[in-house]
Structures are given as C-alpha cells and as structure tokens.
Write an enzyme that holds these catalytic residues in place. Structure first.
Site, PDB file in Angstrom:
ATOM      1  N   CYS A   1      11.135  52.480   6.438  1.00 20.52           N
ATOM      2  CA  CYS A   1      11.985  51.347   6.062  1.00 20.52           C
ATOM      3  C   CYS A   1      11.705  50.994   4.594  1.00 20.52           C
ATOM      4  O   CYS A   1      10.597  50.566   4.244  1.00 20.52           O
ATOM      5  CB  CYS A   1      11.672  50.181   6.988  1.00 20.52           C
ATOM      6  SG  CYS A   1      12.686  48.738   6.693  1.00 20.52           S
TER       7      CYS A   1
ATOM      8  N   LYS B   1       2.213   4.606   1.584  1.00 18.85           N
ATOM      9  CA  LYS B   1       2.310   5.136   2.946  1.00 18.85           C
ATOM     10  C   LYS B   1       1.940   6.614   2.859  1.00 18.85           C
ATOM     11  O   LYS B   1       2.687   7.436   2.337  1.00 18.85           O
ATOM     12  CB  LYS B   1       3.722   4.956   3.489  1.00 18.85           C
ATOM     13  CG  LYS B   1       3.834   5.277   4.964  1.00 18.85           C
ATOM     14  CD  LYS B   1       5.147   4.775   5.529  1.00 18.85           C
ATOM     15  CE  LYS B   1       5.216   4.931   7.031  1.00 18.85           C
ATOM     16  NZ  LYS B   1       5.105   6.317   7.466  1.00 18.85           N
TER      17      LYS B   1
ATOM     18  N   TYR C   1      -6.973   2.510   6.073  1.00 18.62           N
ATOM     19  CA  TYR C   1      -6.110   1.392   5.687  1.00 18.62           C
ATOM     20  C   TYR C   1      -6.157   0.193   6.627  1.00 18.62           C
ATOM     21  O   TYR C   1      -5.458  -0.783   6.407  1.00 18.62           O
ATOM     22  CB  TYR C   1      -4.663   1.836   5.493  1.00 18.62           C
ATOM     23  CG  TYR C   1      -4.088   2.631   6.648  1.00 18.62           C
ATOM     24  CD1 TYR C   1      -3.881   2.058   7.880  1.00 18.62           C
ATOM     25  CD2 TYR C   1      -3.750   3.967   6.478  1.00 18.62           C
ATOM     26  CE1 TYR C   1      -3.367   2.785   8.932  1.00 18.62           C
ATOM     27  CE2 TYR C   1      -3.227   4.705   7.523  1.00 18.62           C
ATOM     28  CZ  TYR C   1      -3.037   4.109   8.745  1.00 18.62           C
ATOM     29  OH  TYR C   1      -2.544   4.828   9.783  1.00 18.62           O
TER      30      TYR C   1
ATOM     31  N   CYS D   1      10.089  44.606  11.763  1.00 17.01           N
ATOM     32  CA  CYS D   1      10.620  45.965  11.829  1.00 17.01           C
ATOM     33  C   CYS D   1       9.409  46.896  11.945  1.00 17.01           C
ATOM     34  O   CYS D   1       8.534  46.867  11.070  1.00 17.01           O
ATOM     35  CB  CYS D   1      11.418  46.287  10.574  1.00 17.01           C
ATOM     36  SG  CYS D   1      11.757  48.051  10.455  1.00 17.01           S
TER      37      CYS D   1
ATOM     38  N   CYS E   1      17.001  49.528   8.158  1.00 18.87           N
ATOM     39  CA  CYS E   1      16.857  50.860   8.758  1.00 18.87           C
ATOM     40  C   CYS E   1      17.316  50.885  10.214  1.00 18.87           C
ATOM     41  O   CYS E   1      17.187  51.903  10.882  1.00 18.87           O
ATOM     42  CB  CYS E   1      15.415  51.325   8.652  1.00 18.87           C
ATOM     43  SG  CYS E   1      14.313  50.429   9.740  1.00 18.87           S
TER      44      CYS E   1
ATOM     45  N   GLU F   1       0.850  -1.199   0.000  1.00 21.76           N
ATOM     46  CA  GLU F   1       0.000   0.000   0.000  1.00 21.76           C
ATOM     47  C   GLU F   1       0.873   1.232   0.000  1.00 21.76           C
ATOM     48  O   GLU F   1       2.034   1.162   0.390  1.00 21.76           O
ATOM     49  CB  GLU F   1      -0.826   0.070   1.305  1.00 21.76           C
ATOM     50  CG  GLU F   1      -1.885  -0.954   1.403  1.00 21.76           C
ATOM     51  CD  GLU F   1      -2.472  -1.023   2.814  1.00 21.76           C
ATOM     52  OE1 GLU F   1      -2.219  -0.114   3.635  1.00 21.76           O
ATOM     53  OE2 GLU F   1      -3.173  -1.992   3.078  1.00 21.76           O
TER      54      GLU F   1
ATOM     55  N   CYS G   1      16.768  46.004  12.477  1.00 24.69           N
ATOM     56  CA  CYS G   1      16.416  45.849  11.071  1.00 24.69           C
ATOM     57  C   CYS G   1      17.666  45.987  10.195  1.00 24.69           C
ATOM     58  O   CYS G   1      18.431  46.937  10.371  1.00 24.69           O
ATOM     59  CB  CYS G   1      15.380  46.899  10.691  1.00 24.69           C
ATOM     60  SG  CYS G   1      14.982  46.876   8.942  1.00 24.69           S
TER      61      CYS G   1
ATOM     62  N   LYS H   1      10.680   3.404   2.907  1.00 19.92           N
ATOM     63  CA  LYS H   1      10.555   4.857   2.762  1.00 19.92           C
ATOM     64  C   LYS H   1      11.255   5.340   1.497  1.00 19.92           C
ATOM     65  O   LYS H   1      12.373   4.931   1.212  1.00 19.92           O
ATOM     66  CB  LYS H   1      11.209   5.546   3.968  1.00 19.92           C
ATOM     67  CG  LYS H   1      10.577   5.172   5.302  1.00 19.92           C
ATOM     68  CD  LYS H   1       9.448   6.093   5.638  1.00 19.92           C
ATOM     69  CE  LYS H   1       9.984   7.380   6.172  1.00 19.92           C
ATOM     70  NZ  LYS H   1       9.209   8.014   7.169  1.00 19.92           N
TER      71      LYS H   1
ATOM     72  N   ASP I   1       1.158  10.366   3.868  1.00 17.73           N
ATOM     73  CA  ASP I   1       1.873  11.230   4.800  1.00 17.73           C
ATOM     74  C   ASP I   1       0.941  12.286   5.387  1.00 17.73           C
ATOM     75  O   ASP I   1       0.839  13.401   4.892  1.00 17.73           O
ATOM     76  CB  ASP I   1       3.036  11.898   4.052  1.00 17.73           C
ATOM     77  CG  ASP I   1       4.071  12.441   5.013  1.00 17.73           C
ATOM     78  OD1 ASP I   1       3.994  12.109   6.210  1.00 17.73           O
ATOM     79  OD2 ASP I   1       4.940  13.200   4.560  1.00 17.73           O
TER      80      ASP I   1
HETATM   81  S1  IVH Z   1      -0.590   0.396   8.765  1.00 21.26           S
HETATM   82  C1  IVH Z   1       1.257  -0.863  13.093  1.00 21.26           C
HETATM   83  N1  IVH Z   1      -0.855   1.505   6.447  1.00 21.26           N
HETATM   84  O1  IVH Z   1       2.398   5.158   9.046  1.00 21.26           O
HETATM   85  C2  IVH Z   1       0.963   0.297  12.281  1.00 21.26           C
HETATM   86  N2  IVH Z   1       0.069   2.822   8.187  1.00 21.26           N
HETATM   87  O2  IVH Z   1       4.679   4.254  11.023  1.00 21.26           O
HETATM   88  C3  IVH Z   1       0.123  -0.113  11.138  1.00 21.26           C
HETATM   89  N3  IVH Z   1       0.597   5.102   7.530  1.00 21.26           N
HETATM   90  O3  IVH Z   1       1.122   5.832  12.175  1.00 21.26           O
HETATM   91  C4  IVH Z   1      -0.099   1.027  10.272  1.00 21.26           C
HETATM   92  N4  IVH Z   1      -0.063   4.940   5.438  1.00 21.26           N
HETATM   93  O4  IVH Z   1      -0.144   6.821  10.270  1.00 21.26           O
HETATM   94  C5  IVH Z   1      -0.436   1.674   7.705  1.00 21.26           C
HETATM   95  N5  IVH Z   1      -1.178   2.330   4.300  1.00 21.26           N
HETATM   96  C6  IVH Z   1      -0.783   2.511   5.565  1.00 21.26           C
HETATM   97  C7  IVH Z   1      -0.259   3.738   6.029  1.00 21.26           C
HETATM   98  C8  IVH Z   1       0.162   3.844   7.354  1.00 21.26           C
HETATM   99  C9  IVH Z   1       0.438   5.739   6.354  1.00 21.26           C
HETATM  100  C10 IVH Z   1       1.169   5.719   8.738  1.00 21.26           C
HETATM  101  C11 IVH Z   1       0.311   5.552   9.948  1.00 21.26           C
HETATM  102  C12 IVH Z   1       1.211   5.058  11.040  1.00 21.26           C
HETATM  103  C13 IVH Z   1       2.564   5.163  10.440  1.00 21.26           C
HETATM  104  C14 IVH Z   1       3.375   3.962  10.845  1.00 21.26           C
END
Ligand code: IVH
Length: 669
Positions: free
Chosen positions: A429, A114, A224, A423, A408, A112, A405, A311, A116
């Site tokens: 200025c 991740k 998720y 300032c 000035c 999946e 500043c 990551k 942010d």
């Molecule tokens: S599963 C045990 N799925 O990543 C944690 N987390 O470091 C299981 N996150 O705090 C999380 N996308 O906020 C999962 N597809 C995804 C995710 C996801 C983002 C974040 C989540 C969590 C952090 C884990």
C-alpha cells in the site's frame, strides 16, 4: 538498623521531604537540589520496603505511584458536587446580580477563572489527605486517591498547626498545556492520533489503573473551595487565603469585585489573558463572597443560587461538507478528513477538519452534503461539533466508513481496543511505504537533506525504492534521468544520504519506525542496549528493565523483530554503513563529577557549541538536564534569542542564569 531506629528515620525523612516539597510547590523556591531530594526519597522508599509496618498513607513516597487499581471504589460525597448554571452574556450577569440583590441586598463577589479539567473532592482528616473522589454523578464518585497522590502540589499532610479535624476541599485537576503538547508530540512521533483536548486527557489520566503512569503525566490541581460543617471563615476570599496558607495551590487570578461593571472588566481582561495561563479555561465563575449570605441564598436542585458561570464563547461557524476523504498513514491507520466549503473562523480560513475515526462519524451521524458547525476554542485545532439538521438534504445518505483501503482496496481491519481501522497491506500500500520512508528521512530521524515527500513518491513510483534501505543503493545514473533532477539536485540527494550514515544510533532507532518507539523512547533504548543486536535479542523481561519501557512498548519491539522482512531491513542498513550501535563517543564516559547533583536547562543559541554538545558535556561531568524551569533548577545556560517568558520565570525563581563563557569557567573550575 533496628525497628526503633528505622521508625525514627522514616519519620525524620518524611518531615524533611514534606518540608521541601511544600517549599517547592507552594512557595516556588528550594533549598536543596533535585539530586539531594531524590536521594532522601530513595532512602525513605528503601526503609519503607524493609519495614512496611511503618509505611503511612501520607508518606512522601506515595507521590511516585505504582499502585494498580482494578476497579475504583464508589464513594458517596458528604456534600453533593453540584454544577453551575451557565450564562453567555453581560445581561444575564446583570440578571443574576438583580436576583441576588433581591434576596439578600447588595453583595461583594469573587470572580475566578473557570478551569477546564476534572472536578475533584479531597477530604482531609486530622490534616492528612484521606480521600480523593471524582464528581461522578454529583452524589457518588470514584475513589482515585492513589492517582491524586501523585500530584505534587496537593499536600498529603497539612504542615501547619490548628487544622480542623475534618474538612474537604474542591478543585480542578488539569493537565498543563505543556504536558498535553508533549504527550501529543510523542503520540504523533509514533503515528498515534493526538488526544483531543487537555480536559479529556486529564480525565483519562485520573482514571488510569496504574498510578505509576499517572505520576509521569504531571497532572496539577487548582483548589477553589473549602467545605466544613461549620464555617470558620467569613468570606470565600478569606477561605482562599486560608487554603493557600495550608499549602494548597490556589490560582492568583481571582478578584474581589463590588459591582457588575467590575465583573465585566474582569471578564474582558481574562478573555484574552487566559491564554497566558498554563491550562485551559472555559469561562469565569462569579461567587457571592460572604459565606453566610451564600448559605442564605442556598441552592436549587442542581446548582447554587450564589454562583454562576460565564462561559467564553467558542468561536463557531457553519459550513457545508464538500467531501470526506480518507488518508492512510505510515502505520496503515485510515483517518477520515472532511473537506469543507472554506469558512472564516477566529482569524483563519478553515477548509478541512479531521473526523478522527469511524466512531466520530457515527457520533455526528454524518450524512452526505450535511452542513456542519466547526468550532475553535482559541487553543485547539478546528473541530466539527455537530450537524445543522435544519439544513440536511432530504433523503441524503449516511456517510459510512470505508470497508476497503482507499488506495489498495485491501479489506480494512480493526485492532481490538483501538478506534482506528487499519489497512493490513503494509508491503503493497503506497502511502504506508512512502509514509515510512518520509518518517525515516525527517529532521528528527535521519535528517536527509535534499529529499522531500514529492521526491520519495517519485522514486517509489519509478520503482527505485520500496523501503528505507533502498535509499542507500540509489545511484547517480538512476537519479539524473528523472524529471526535474539536475546535476546539483542529484548531488544534494546523494550527499544527504551519504551524510545520514553518521546519524547517531538513537535517531536511527527512531527512524525505522517501530510502533510506540518515539524519539525519547528510542534514545532510552539506545543508551540501555547500546546496539541493535542486543535490542533485537532482548526478551520482553529484558526490555522491561530498560528505563521508561512498559509492556506496550516491549511487546511492540518484540513483534517488530519477529518479522523476517524487518530483520533483512536491518541487515541491509548495516551493510550500507548506517550506525546501528552507539559510537565510542556516545557511550557516555564520565569525565568528571564536577556537576554532580546539579541540574541545567539550556536555552537559546550559542556561539561555540550546539545545544546537544552542551548537554553532553553536562552529562559527562555528572550533571543532569531538566525539562523545564522550576524552583529546583540549579542553572539556566542562556544563549541568544531565548524566550523572554523563560528568562522571566528563571529570574523570578532566583535561578542562576549563566552565559556560555560562564558555563566554561564553571566547567574548568
Ligand atoms: S465552584 C457548585 N469554581 O466547574 C459548584 N467550579 O459547573 C461550585 N470549575 O464541576 C463549583 N473552575 O469542576 C468552581 N473556580 C471554579 C471552577 C469550577 C472550574 C468547574 C468545577 C465544577 C464545574 C461547575
């Protein structure tokens, strides 16, 4: 209406609104117009006000927010919210797969994105959202239910039968790029520092005290995972399907993979494709698909053994700081900027990076001559992340933020609650003065052709202008004697200034640069107050009555008009013939209601009309302009050169796409 009738109607309205909301946010289609939806919602809100005993926590009216929370209650998570262990390489993924295999044999994985944003736990009791809690320290988090209810893609009530009595879902609340950029544009308009990235913006929004403000920010959420005391699904992918059926927004980007090679393929694909998603992502998550095997694998103190995060590398480079310079903006805010030894990073050469404010310099503990790491996540402007301490010059001095500043020498001041130093010398200025004039002439404001920043600086240096009103007293003789000014450029400048007197009131209001009054707010104020006098004399209460005006803006307007110099400036602009009221034509007179209840998006370039003209015609005839393409949109008026993504989205949602000519036919029908 008696109590019984009211209850029945409230229940009926709730059902209808839940249905349409679900259709719109989960199925991307709609059966009724925005207008019809809003009318039903308004009826529900009015009834709930009259009969508060019938207001339920899952009422669709809860989406609009309005609750003020002073302090968020702390809630213990039923299932702790763990984190994931991170990897950065293919070999680490192979090691993870080996570990899993050794414990439970070969398995299938789900990959999946991740996301942010901010992790959120949502608890449903008998199908109704009862609690939304932040991660906090993983054990206890903050109850932010009121704010989360404003997220329209999160069901307040599950609409299908056979729902478990209690379950929890986890997801990531995020601020879509589009909204993030809009907020930053507005902040820039009013001279405020932009928000650093969508994640910070989302987490700040989730913890706002006024859920009415949260509602305006249009957060969204991808779900998720599903947590229950006893699992009813065999696999994680089946659970995701189930979640989708219950009406949760689940990203379609996940994929079931049966080998590490497939996982790598997924990574390779999404490390580029992720930039087409509406939100920031910082990696991928790899999860064992079989839920019984997940339970068997269990977890360590911090993270599950059945999942791992890969990551994406933020591109990073290290380079020495040559100097730190300070810029003074039109509001007087002093911003530190680092000049760097040029370094190549993610396709561009980086020479400068903002240091934002004094807090940031302190956080980095920056010393003179330090070598720093600059990072570009691919989507965000380069940022100094940390100092390379191994390269620090012995005994180098710490960089201290200026006390005075840089232009000035006035003693800098700090406004309570703000990170910036200011300032205070706004009359003497130079960059504050020229900055205000530059803001005034820009395209979105007075749109004065023929003048740029250099000309403004020159005119200011020659003492020909010291505020925006002075532009209108410039003469041919004054200009023709300046260096680099020929007959043609002088005529251009003077014509540009003359033409700017026709600039509509709303743009003038933006141009004069009242703090927090960006282009959008200025337009709302212009339409509401119609002329500068009514705005000038409006009390704080009267200002708060205007659409989208909150206390911060109201106070800032009051303050601006309390300054004598500003009043004089307005008077001078008025004498010069600058428009300080809506013109006859702008006081939008209804011509017909032919477009009543219909919403439009206008995109591209047209033969006969300017885009704004089309918008005006629509409003005059009872229609509404929408900000983006959604399932509820009625018409997309498409001109030449419109973006293919927009067109594709409209086609996918079955929106009526009409040409300029078809629009005219519709209008004359
Ligand atoms: S599963 C045990 N799925 O990543 C944690 N987390 O470091 C299981 N996150 O705090 C999380 N996308 O906020 C999962 N597809 C995804 C995710 C996801 C983002 C974040 C989540 C969590 C952090 C884990």
């Amino acid at each position: 209406m008696n109590k019984n009738e009211a209850l029945l109607r409230i229940q009926e309205l709730s059902k209808i609104l839940h249905y349409h909301n679900n259709l719109y946010y989960q199925k991307d289609t709609s059966e009724i117009s925005d207008f019809e939806f809003d009318t039903l919602l308004a009826e529900l809100i009015a009834l709930e006000k009259q009969f508060p005993e019938y207001l339920t926590t899952d009422s669709p009216s809860q989406r609009v927010g309005g609750t003020i929370t002073k302090e968020f209650a702390s809630v213990t998570h039923k299932y702790p919210m763990l984190s994931l262990s991170n990897t950065y390489s293919e070999s680490e993924i192979r090691e993870f797969d080996e570990r899993v295999k050794k414990s439970v044999g070969a398995v299938e994985y789900v990959c999946e994105m991740k996301f942010d944003g901010v992790a959120m736990s949502l608890t449903y009791m008998n199908g109704i959202l009862s609690h939304a809690v932040t991660r906090g320290d993983g054990v206890r988090g903050d109850d932010v239910t009121h704010n989360i209810k404003t997220i329209k893609s999160i069901p307040l009530k599950i609409q299908t039968d056979n729902i478990p009595a209690e379950f929890e879902v986890r997801g990531e609340v995020y601020l879509p790029y589009e909204m993030f950029e809009r907020i930053n544009q507005e902040r820039e308009d009013i001279g405020e520092a932009p928000l650093a990235n969508p994640r910070n913006a989302a987490s700040g929004t989730v913890k706002m005290q006024d859920s009415g403000v949260v509602a305006k920010r249009s957060l969204d959420c991808f779900i998720y995972s599903l947590l229950q005391d006893s699992t009813t699904q065999p696999t994680h992918s089946a659970a995701l399907k189930q979640l989708k059926e219950w009406g949760f927004r689940v990203s379609d980007s996940y994929k079931v993979c049966s080998s590490v090679d497939e996982i790598i393929e997924y990574i390779n694909h999404w490390s580029e494709a992720r930039f087409n998603l509406p939100l920031a992502t910082d990696g991928i998550v790899i999860k064992v698909n079989d839920l019984h095997l997940q339970a068997e694998l269990g977890m360590t103190a911090k993270s599950p053994r059945w999942a791992i995060a890969y990551k994406f590398k933020a591109e990073e480079a290290s380079t020495p700081i040559i100097s730190v310079e300070y810029q003074v903006g039109r509001t007087g805010a002093v911003t530190p900027v680092a000049n760097l030894k040029p370094v190549h990073l993610a396709g561009t050469t980086v020479k400068r990076a903002t240091l934002h404010n004094a807090n940031e310099i302190e956080r980095l503990d920056l010393h003179e001559g330090d070598t720093v790491f600059v990072e570009k996540g691919g989507e965000i402007i380069p940022k100094i992340t940390r100092v390379d301490l191994s390269k620090r010059i012995p005994n180098s001095k710490t960089i201290e933020f200026l006390k005075n500043c840089p232009i000035c020498s006035s003693h800098l001041i700090r406004i309570e609650g703000e990170a910036a130093w200011y300032c205070p010398n706004d009359k003497g200025c130079a960059p504050q003065i020229t900055g205000k004039i530059e803001h005034f002439i820009q395209r979105k404001a007075m749109n004065i052709d023929g003048i740029g920043s250099e000309t403004i600086e020159l005119l200011y240096k020659k003492e020909l202008i010291k505020n925006v009103a002075d532009l209108y007293t410039l003469t041919y003789d004054q200009l023709i004697n300046l260096d680099r000014f020929g007959e043609k450029s002088v005529t251009n400048v003077l014509n540009g200034i003359e033409a700017s007197k026709q600039t509509p009131f709303k743009s003038v209001l933006f141009a004069i640069g009242i703090r927090y009054v960006g282009a959008t707010v200025a337009e709302k104020l212009a339409v509401h107050f119609k002329n500068i006098e009514s705005l000038q004399h409006a009390s704080e209460e009267a200002l708060l009555q205007a659409p989208e005006i909150g206390i911060k803006i109201a106070q800032s307007i009051r303050e601006w008009f309390s300054i004598e110099d500003n009043i004089q400036l307005i008077n001078k602009l008025k004498e010069s013939g600058v428009k300080l009221e809506l013109s006859e034509g702008e006081i939008i007179k209804q011509e017909s209601d032919i477009f009543s209840g219909k919403s439009f998006v206008i995109s591209g370039v047209f033969e006969k009309y300017e885009r704004d003209e089309l918008k005006e015609i629509i409003i005059k005839n009872g229609g509404k302009i929408s900000s983006g393409i959604t399932g509820k949109l009625d018409y997309l008026v498409a001109g030449d050169n419109m973006g293919p993504a927009k067109l594709e989205k409209a086609q996918k949602l079955n929106i009526k796409i009409i040409s300029e000519a078809e629009f005219e036919t519709l209008l004359n029908a």
